[in-house]
Design an enzyme around this catalytic site. Structure first.
Site, PDB file in Angstrom:
ATOM      1  N   ASN A 112       1.912  10.730  -2.837  1.00  0.00           N
ATOM      2  CA  ASN A 112       0.463  10.668  -3.021  1.00  0.00           C
ATOM      3  C   ASN A 112      -0.276  10.429  -1.711  1.00  0.00           C
ATOM      4  O   ASN A 112      -1.426  10.844  -1.551  1.00  0.00           O
ATOM      5  CB  ASN A 112       0.099   9.582  -4.041  1.00  0.00           C
ATOM      6  CG  ASN A 112       0.646   8.218  -3.663  1.00  0.00           C
ATOM      7  OD1 ASN A 112       1.869   8.050  -3.558  1.00  0.00           O
ATOM      8  ND2 ASN A 112      -0.211   7.240  -3.462  1.00  0.00           N
ATOM      9  N   HIS A 154       2.280   1.146 -10.691  1.00  0.00           N
ATOM     10  CA  HIS A 154       2.523   2.548 -11.084  1.00  0.00           C
ATOM     11  C   HIS A 154       3.331   2.667 -12.377  1.00  0.00           C
ATOM     12  O   HIS A 154       4.000   3.673 -12.609  1.00  0.00           O
ATOM     13  CB  HIS A 154       3.232   3.301  -9.958  1.00  0.00           C
ATOM     14  CG  HIS A 154       2.540   3.211  -8.633  1.00  0.00           C
ATOM     15  ND1 HIS A 154       1.257   3.672  -8.444  1.00  0.00           N
ATOM     16  CD2 HIS A 154       2.951   2.688  -7.431  1.00  0.00           C
ATOM     17  CE1 HIS A 154       0.907   3.454  -7.180  1.00  0.00           C
ATOM     18  NE2 HIS A 154       1.894   2.847  -6.549  1.00  0.00           N
TER      19      HIS A 154
END
Length: 555
Positions: free
Chosen positions: A283, A375
């Site tokens: 990311n 996450h």
């Protein structure tokens, strides 16, 4: 008498050695001993890591070459053993308000190479690019890179040491001589000795410990499973933070300080100029800019065997390393059944010959099986889309990053213990600036709100409450899940040593300040006779189209 005394000493030494070897071998568990009861190593409060970025004044990240001499030199693999890529950068980057990109056509991309250090008779010519990181807002500084060169060497012999130098001999501006070793030929009997696997590396003082320990383990190949430099923790003026959104909540676009990429390339050159590195995106490589461009630095700075493996994108590809077939998937590019990545994956899996490459290893950045609050279940949509396909083709091992901690699963499929499921290993603990993940979703009060879990670059919301098993009706387990075999919060890296077609030794090395300690050690054992690959019916026209597409991409 002296002769017999020496022989006796040798015999005693041999017996002690054999006994020691057998005891130590016996202490190493295998996946056949599992599934294992979940283990959580208590957090070592005395070790918090030194996750502070190296400054631009550190001599290891400063530019030391002159003019158009090569720097940031690296080696990466092609899809098969007989080819590698050599990459480097010439010229200086520019950052500011009035940048003028360099002209790639002004500097040649040449690699001279051979098997003998004083006889580099072969020559290959490649291509070069520059990339820009541009922002459509006043006050934000734009960036243009140096000239990035990629040259493919072909016709190489397996398991062979080659020497090379790169640059432009007409200027002249050539590097000193480096070397690399090709992968062994793909067969069930040949494997790289050691493969280093690390994620979420960054460029901190803890990163330097990780890389030092990793180099000490003498790997033949390095896999970096996403999040490379963390350049996007900085504004374009070079101001950085451990948490971008916390420190810079009002920025009109998520900025990034691209010189951190150049610092990282310089720091890593002593390793990756001789040991091939294979990278996939995380990311932190998205790096949005003007006109909705993303992944500009990632796409430009690394060479990928995308075309060679039939992929149309550097965000997903595959390659062989001896008897291992690696599949590098993209968590931040479309992956549903109607999307290009899924269709490529299906074709790639259908063409894997397990009599040639018995081991099938998949990697992508965000994990499907992580029990940390950070996450948690963020990649559920990707899991829903792809897990069944990977299971049907008998993937043996999965490596992920993203979560800044270490975790190894039992063999698992669809959140259920399954002796034929892959072992999932999270190694997002390379040493980056965002520090370690320490909280677990199964601890009281640590289960995240479900609506907070999706990532906007990874699709919609798929992480519903569990419908069966010990966590039925809940979003989180109330204890460490049975699929989680071992978890520990510490920076580190892993070493994979495939011994033969059924056994591979996995060792996770934790960083404890300056000390390299083996934390988790286990043999991963394949059981092809008990877990036969479920055959997929590949229609003749599909195979024909795949070959036609592949030929078109290679032309």
């Amino acid at each position: 008498m002296k002769y017999f005394g020496v022989v006796g000493l040798i015999l005693i030494w041999f017996l002690v050695f054999v006994s020691f070897f057998e005891v130590n071998e016996g202490q190493i568990l295998t996946t056949l001993d599992g599934p294992f009861k979940p283990v959580t190593v208590p957090l070592d409060q005395s070790f918090r890591g030194h996750a502070v970025d190296l400054p631009d004044t550190d001599p290891r990240v400063q530019r030391t070459v002159k003019g158009f001499e090569p720097e940031q030199i690296s080696v990466s693999l092609s899809a098969t053993y007989d080819s590698v890529w050599i990459s480097w950068i010439t010229g200086e980057y520019q950052i500011g308000y009035n940048i003028k990109p360099l002209d790639p056509s002004k500097v040649g991309s040449v690699v001279q190479y051979g098997k003998h250090i004083f006889s580099l008779r072969r020559e290959a010519i490649g291509q070069s690019v520059i990339y820009n990181q541009l922002y459509p807002f006043e006050g934000l500084q734009n960036y243009t890179s140096g000239i990035i060169h990629h040259v493919q060497l072909t016709g190489l012999k397996p398991d062979t040491l080659y020497y090379y130098r790169c640059g432009d001999p007409s200027i002249p501006a050539m590097s000193t001589t480096y070397h690399f070793k090709t992968m062994p030929i793909s067969s069930p009997k040949s494997y790289p000795k050691r493969i280093a696997i690390v994620g979420d590396l960054g460029l901190t003082y803890n990163t330097t410990s990780t890389i030092s320990h990793l180099m000490g383990n003498n790997p033949d190949l390095v896999l970096l499973v996403g999040d490379v430099t963390y350049a996007n923790l900085y504004l374009t003026n070079g101001t950085g933070s451990d948490c971008y959104s916390c420190s810079f909540p009002e920025t009109p676009i998520h900025e990034t300080y691209q010189p951190r990429w150049d610092y990282w390339g310089r720091y890593m050159q002593p390793l990756v100029s001789k040991i091939p590195i294979m990278v996939l995106e995380g990311n932190h490589e998205i790096e949005e800019q003007a006109e909705n461009q993303t992944f500009a630095a990632y796409r430009s700075r690394f060479a990928f065997p995308s075309k060679e493996s039939g992929s149309s994108s550097p965000l997903y590809y595959s390659f062989n390393a001896g008897g291992i077939h690696f599949i590098m998937l993209g968590g931040y590019v479309a992956y549903n059944k109607s999307d290009d990545q899924y269709m490529w994956l299906e074709k790639d899996l259908a063409n894997v010959d397990r009599t040639v490459t018995p081991w099938l290893v998949a990697t992508w950045h965000p994990p499907w099986y992580s029990t940390y609050t950070a996450h948690y279940r963020e990649a559920e949509c990707m899991k829903v889309a792809m897990e069944e396909l990977l299971y049907e083709y008998g993937v043996d091992l999965v490596f992920n990053g993203h979560v800044h901690a270490y975790e190894r699963s039992n063999r698992v499929y669809n959140y259920t213990l399954d002796p034929c499921g892959p072992v999932h290993i999270t190694v997002g603990d390379g040493g980056n600036r965002e520090k370690m993940a320490i909280e677990h979703a199964d601890e009281p009060g640590k289960c995240p709100e479900p609506s907070s879990t999706p990532d906007k670059f990874m699709g919609g919301f798929c992480a519903y409450n569990f419908t069966s098993g010990p966590a039925a009706g809940n979003f989180c387990w109330d204890q460490q899940p049975e699929y989680s075999a071992y978890r520990e919060s510490s920076f580190g890296h892993g070493i994979l040593e495939v011994k033969n077609e059924t056994h591979a030794l996995w060792t996770w090395h934790r960083n404890q300040d300056m000390y390299n300690k083996a934390g988790d050690v286990i043999y991963i054992v394949r059981q092809p006779e008990k877990c036969p690959i479920k055959p997929k019916v590949i229609k003749p026209w599909l195979v024909q189209n795949y070959k036609f597409d592949l030929i078109k991409k290679l032309i």
